[in-house]
Structures are given as structure tokens and as C-alpha cells.
Enzyme design. Structure first.
Site, PDB file in Angstrom:
ATOM      1  N   ARG A   1      -1.378 -14.562   4.406  1.00 35.87           N
ATOM      2  CA  ARG A   1      -2.084 -13.959   5.542  1.00 35.87           C
ATOM      3  C   ARG A   1      -1.304 -14.140   6.846  1.00 35.87           C
ATOM      4  O   ARG A   1      -1.306 -13.243   7.690  1.00 35.87           O
ATOM      5  CB  ARG A   1      -3.517 -14.488   5.635  1.00 35.87           C
ATOM      6  CG  ARG A   1      -4.360 -13.949   4.479  1.00 35.87           C
ATOM      7  CD  ARG A   1      -5.795 -14.355   4.552  1.00 35.87           C
ATOM      8  NE  ARG A   1      -6.529 -13.665   5.609  1.00 35.87           N
ATOM      9  CZ  ARG A   1      -7.029 -12.445   5.508  1.00 35.87           C
ATOM     10  NH1 ARG A   1      -6.844 -11.727   4.408  1.00 35.87           N
ATOM     11  NH2 ARG A   1      -7.713 -11.923   6.501  1.00 35.87           N
TER      12      ARG A   1
ATOM     13  N   LYS B   1       0.818  -1.220   0.000  1.00 37.06           N
ATOM     14  CA  LYS B   1       0.000   0.000   0.000  1.00 37.06           C
ATOM     15  C   LYS B   1       0.856   1.275   0.000  1.00 37.06           C
ATOM     16  O   LYS B   1       2.055   1.235   0.325  1.00 37.06           O
ATOM     17  CB  LYS B   1      -0.918  -0.023   1.225  1.00 37.06           C
ATOM     18  CG  LYS B   1      -1.919  -1.191   1.226  1.00 37.06           C
ATOM     19  CD  LYS B   1      -2.892  -1.067   2.395  1.00 37.06           C
ATOM     20  CE  LYS B   1      -3.904  -2.194   2.405  1.00 37.06           C
ATOM     21  NZ  LYS B   1      -4.941  -1.985   3.449  1.00 37.06           N
TER      22      LYS B   1
ATOM     23  N   HIS C   1      -2.123  -5.627   1.711  1.00 33.26           N
ATOM     24  CA  HIS C   1      -3.425  -6.303   1.622  1.00 33.26           C
ATOM     25  C   HIS C   1      -3.169  -7.676   1.031  1.00 33.26           C
ATOM     26  O   HIS C   1      -2.304  -7.826   0.177  1.00 33.26           O
ATOM     27  CB  HIS C   1      -4.375  -5.525   0.705  1.00 33.26           C
ATOM     28  CG  HIS C   1      -5.568  -6.342   0.278  1.00 33.26           C
ATOM     29  ND1 HIS C   1      -6.683  -6.483   1.061  1.00 33.26           N
ATOM     30  CD2 HIS C   1      -5.777  -7.106  -0.826  1.00 33.26           C
ATOM     31  CE1 HIS C   1      -7.544  -7.287   0.449  1.00 33.26           C
ATOM     32  NE2 HIS C   1      -7.018  -7.670  -0.699  1.00 33.26           N
TER      33      HIS C   1
ATOM     34  N   ASN D   1      -1.968   0.030   6.870  1.00 28.35           N
ATOM     35  CA  ASN D   1      -1.436  -1.240   7.373  1.00 28.35           C
ATOM     36  C   ASN D   1      -0.541  -1.953   6.369  1.00 28.35           C
ATOM     37  O   ASN D   1      -0.363  -3.164   6.428  1.00 28.35           O
ATOM     38  CB  ASN D   1      -2.568  -2.131   7.906  1.00 28.35           C
ATOM     39  CG  ASN D   1      -3.567  -2.512   6.847  1.00 28.35           C
ATOM     40  OD1 ASN D   1      -3.494  -2.038   5.714  1.00 28.35           O
ATOM     41  ND2 ASN D   1      -4.494  -3.386   7.190  1.00 28.35           N
TER      42      ASN D   1
ATOM     43  N   PHE E   1     -15.383   3.399   7.526  1.00 24.45           N
ATOM     44  CA  PHE E   1     -14.017   3.765   7.165  1.00 24.45           C
ATOM     45  C   PHE E   1     -13.778   3.821   5.658  1.00 24.45           C
ATOM     46  O   PHE E   1     -12.656   4.044   5.215  1.00 24.45           O
ATOM     47  CB  PHE E   1     -13.013   2.812   7.830  1.00 24.45           C
ATOM     48  CG  PHE E   1     -13.214   1.348   7.474  1.00 24.45           C
ATOM     49  CD1 PHE E   1     -12.752   0.832   6.283  1.00 24.45           C
ATOM     50  CD2 PHE E   1     -13.874   0.498   8.356  1.00 24.45           C
ATOM     51  CE1 PHE E   1     -12.935  -0.508   5.950  1.00 24.45           C
ATOM     52  CE2 PHE E   1     -14.058  -0.851   8.037  1.00 24.45           C
ATOM     53  CZ  PHE E   1     -13.583  -1.350   6.830  1.00 24.45           C
TER      54      PHE E   1
ATOM     55  N   TYR F   1     -12.487  -2.042  -3.577  1.00 22.87           N
ATOM     56  CA  TYR F   1     -12.966  -2.207  -2.200  1.00 22.87           C
ATOM     57  C   TYR F   1     -14.493  -2.075  -2.100  1.00 22.87           C
ATOM     58  O   TYR F   1     -15.010  -1.766  -1.020  1.00 22.87           O
ATOM     59  CB  TYR F   1     -12.285  -1.193  -1.290  1.00 22.87           C
ATOM     60  CG  TYR F   1     -10.884  -1.589  -0.849  1.00 22.87           C
ATOM     61  CD1 TYR F   1     -10.669  -2.734  -0.081  1.00 22.87           C
ATOM     62  CD2 TYR F   1      -9.780  -0.793  -1.166  1.00 22.87           C
ATOM     63  CE1 TYR F   1      -9.387  -3.084   0.345  1.00 22.87           C
ATOM     64  CE2 TYR F   1      -8.502  -1.142  -0.734  1.00 22.87           C
ATOM     65  CZ  TYR F   1      -8.317  -2.289   0.022  1.00 22.87           C
ATOM     66  OH  TYR F   1      -7.057  -2.631   0.456  1.00 22.87           O
TER      67      TYR F   1
ATOM     68  N   THR G   1      -5.053  -7.492  10.659  1.00 24.21           N
ATOM     69  CA  THR G   1      -5.378  -6.218   9.992  1.00 24.21           C
ATOM     70  C   THR G   1      -4.947  -5.023  10.833  1.00 24.21           C
ATOM     71  O   THR G   1      -4.376  -4.066  10.314  1.00 24.21           O
ATOM     72  CB  THR G   1      -6.907  -6.145   9.741  1.00 24.21           C
ATOM     73  OG1 THR G   1      -7.282  -7.279   8.951  1.00 24.21           O
ATOM     74  CG2 THR G   1      -7.291  -4.873   9.013  1.00 24.21           C
TER      75      THR G   1
ATOM     76  N   GLU H   1      -9.775 -10.664  -7.258  1.00 29.21           N
ATOM     77  CA  GLU H   1      -8.823  -9.558  -7.084  1.00 29.21           C
ATOM     78  C   GLU H   1      -7.702  -9.618  -8.114  1.00 29.21           C
ATOM     79  O   GLU H   1      -7.269  -8.584  -8.626  1.00 29.21           O
ATOM     80  CB  GLU H   1      -8.281  -9.577  -5.648  1.00 29.21           C
ATOM     81  CG  GLU H   1      -9.374  -9.217  -4.635  1.00 29.21           C
ATOM     82  CD  GLU H   1      -8.947  -9.300  -3.184  1.00 29.21           C
ATOM     83  OE1 GLU H   1      -9.737  -8.909  -2.314  1.00 29.21           O
ATOM     84  OE2 GLU H   1      -7.811  -9.761  -2.902  1.00 29.21           O
TER      85      GLU H   1
END
Ligand code: CMP
Length: 139
Positions: free
Chosen positions: A86, A10, A116, A113, A58, A50, A92, A127
């Protein structure tokens, strides 16, 4: 079994020049980068990606941060790639992330964070297809 998962580094992480450090952790975990590109998402792209979160409080903040700078979108391949990625990302919320995970080490907050990763085979396929054509994924 050998799987593919979708991963993003990100803007909070690309901004701090952490792209290589994050990919190193992925590769050391046995994941191979089989597709990769750096994109500065448009608002429309971030909202579309998203869309599942669009009713969340949020959502505005999420779209704002994902369009604030470049993101590296990737496909990772390897044994149990979805769960493995993960695991190495961590929770998260970095406050809940285990020692040694990417988010524990690098994330700034739940919104910033650093990474993703897809949570299931169906979302991984969706995705990946959102960002890559089949010929761009070279396993
Ligand atoms: P990600 O795995 O990219 O999926 C949705 C993202 O929304 C999540 O990581 C967080 O970065 C973000 N997010 C989730 N909960 C919150 C929250 N309470 N406040 C801000 N951002 C959030």
C-alpha cells in the site's frame, strides 16, 4: 512478519505496457511475486471481486474499466507485505499520491489508477482465494 497480499495491475497499466515497470518497483521494495497470471476479467468476475462496492456510484465505471482489457493478478509475499504494498502504491486518487509511488508515477485518474492492493489480512486472504488455488501460490 512475513505476509502475503493480493495485487492487480489494472487494464490502464497493461495497455500502456507498464507491467514490468510496476513489478520492478514491487521487487525493489522487497516484495516477491509468488503467484501471477494475466486475465481478461468477465463482467461477472469483476462484479464479484468488487462486490463490496456494488452500491457505490462509481461501481458501473469500475466494472467497465476492469473489463476493458487484460489485468495481471498476483500474490506478493514479504515482510509486512500488505502495508508495504500500500505504501508503494500510494493513495487511491493519484492527485493525493506521494512522490515516488506507483500511482503518482503511472495512474491516469481515480478510476484508472493502475494497481489494486489488499487493505487488510482478511481481505488479502479473500482476494487471493478469489483468483488462485493453493497450488498456484509458490512461496
Ligand atoms: P481499488 O483499490 O481497485 O478499489 C476500488 C476502486 O474503485 C479504486 O481502486 C478506484 O480505482 C475505484 N474508485 C474509487 N473511487 C472512485 C471514484 N470516485 N470514481 C471512480 N472510481 C473510483
Amino acid at each position: 512478519s512475513i505476509e502475503r497480499t493480493f495485487s492487480m495491475i489494472k487494464p490502464d497499466a497493461t495497455r500502456r505496457n507498464l507491467t514490468g515497470a510496476i513489478i520492478k518497483i514491487m521487487e525493489e521494495a522487497g516484495l516477491t511475486v509468488v503467484a501471477s497470471k494475466r486475465v481478461w476479467m468477465s463482467r461477472r468476475e469483476a462484479e464479484g471481486f468488487y462486490a463490496v462496492h456494488k452500491e457505490r456510484p462509481f461501481f458501473g465505471e469500475l466494472v467497465e474499466s476492469m473489463t476493458s482489457g487484460p489485468t495481471v493478478v498476483q500474490v506478493l509475499q514479504g515482510e509486512n507485505a500488505i502495508a508495504r504494498n500500500r505504501e508503494i502504491m500510494g493513495a487511491t486518487n493519484p492527485a493525493d499520491a506521494a512522490e515516488g509511488t506507483i500511482r503518482k508515477e503511472f495512474a491516469l485518474s481515480i478510476g484508472e489508477n493502475s494497481v489494486h492492493g489488499s487493505d487488510a489480512p482478511e481481505t488479502a486472504a479473500q482476494e487471493i482465494a478469489y483468483w488462485f488455488s493453493e497450488t498456484e501460490v509458490v512461496g
